[in-house]
Enzyme design. Sequence first.
Site, PDB file in Angstrom:
ATOM      1  N   LYS A 150      16.831  13.659  -7.576  1.00  0.00           N
ATOM      2  CA  LYS A 150      17.738  14.708  -8.070  1.00  0.00           C
ATOM      3  C   LYS A 150      19.015  14.678  -7.247  1.00  0.00           C
ATOM      4  CE  LYS A 150      17.998  19.708  -8.900  1.00  0.00           C
ATOM      5  NZ  LYS A 150      17.264  20.847  -9.450  1.00  0.00           N
TER       6      LYS A 150
ATOM      7  N   GLU B  67      15.712  15.581  -3.499  1.00  0.00           N
ATOM      8  CA  GLU B  67      17.047  16.112  -3.806  1.00  0.00           C
ATOM      9  C   GLU B  67      17.979  16.085  -2.608  1.00  0.00           C
ATOM     10  OE1 GLU B  67      17.154  20.151  -5.318  1.00  0.00           O
ATOM     11  OE2 GLU B  67      19.306  20.077  -5.633  1.00  0.00           O
TER      12      GLU B  67
HETATM   13  P1  13P Z   1      22.244  23.919  -9.697  1.00  0.00           P
HETATM   14  O1  13P Z   1      22.102  23.155 -10.998  1.00  0.00           O
HETATM   15  O2  13P Z   1      22.678  25.350  -9.898  1.00  0.00           O
HETATM   16  O3  13P Z   1      23.023  23.168  -8.675  1.00  0.00           O
HETATM   17  O4  13P Z   1      20.771  24.077  -9.112  1.00  0.00           O
HETATM   18  C1  13P Z   1      19.906  23.025  -9.167  1.00  0.00           C
HETATM   19  C2  13P Z   1      18.994  23.094  -8.006  1.00  0.00           C
HETATM   20  O5  13P Z   1      17.785  23.104  -8.159  1.00  0.00           O
HETATM   21  C3  13P Z   1      19.570  23.104  -6.661  1.00  0.00           C
HETATM   22  O6  13P Z   1      18.579  22.894  -5.711  1.00  0.00           O
END
Ligand code: 13P
Length: 344
Positions: free
Chosen positions: A222, A177
Amino acid sequence: MSERLADIAVAMVADGRGILAADESTGTIKRRFDSIHLESTADSRRDYREMLFRADDAMRNYVSGVILYDETIRQKAKDGTPFVDILKAAGSIPGIKVDKGAQPLAGTQGEQITEGLDGLRERLAEYHQLGARFAKWRAVIDIGQGIPTYNALAANAHALARYAALCQEAQIVPIVEPEVLMDGPVATHDIATCYRVTELTLKLVFEQLYFAGVDLTGMILKPNMVIAGKDSPTQASPEEVAEKTVKVLKACVPPAVPGIAFLSGGQSDEVATKHLSLMNELGGPLPWKLTFSYGRALQAAALKAWGGKPENVAAGQRAFTHRCRMNALAATGRWSADAERHAA
Ligand code: 13P
């Protein structure tokens, strides 16, 4: 379920399903609870997560996996059933946040580096025993005057790759991510700037994943969507967000990656759903699945409807299930404003 990394990754992005991010750290969940004037205690956090995880229709039909926090993966429901067992019984895969958060990166003007690599091999082994089959590590990239620097991008890409390789060694699918913020301290950038920064970020991340020997078939990306900063005077249309996001992903994400599950990043519930649906509708044939891994955009309505009151559990579950269903439609490009109103 198969224990092969590639099979787990495919199951995480199965048609019409997505991931619930319920891995808020103790500090973050306190801020969420502050908004409903609820004290954050081990019991109130348990009650809240139990409400979500026992929303059976949502868990069985729309949620492929749930990202848990260290406290939550060890926690039991009020009747003593471990949360992990509740998820597994509903056919949802347990996952775990393993990063230890973003810290100031020395030598920069306020940029951040995500920490948590020390001792990660041992922590992953324990999480695997506790039932986790995938993990998450979030890198934070901020846009502002003169930032991001190459130094911050490279350091975060390198950490993501070391994390991903350790996960795969432990038979855990890494969610990689790199989040380019839409709501950083100065969030006035336009969509073109977000595009450029997202492109460079993803290029560097996939370069490091390659150097680290990460098997792309056994990971999930992600990313953020390509979108203007929340305080930008020039907001792009939903169609432009969808078009530019698909464009940057096609330019940067190898087809060996089975799926891309977006974060919501501060978009409102319905906007996050609409963007995802438009990408699946207009994107043409895509080499990977595009789905959701939302935290706030799946939970905000449920948190509000619940309000910390036992008598509102069913209302909270209804709100949560509705958001899950709308995003499941979006994951196959079939969401509409009509479906939203009709079911609400
Ligand atoms: P949000 O969808 O609230 O951005 O959170 C997703 C997430 O896992 C952030 O690390």
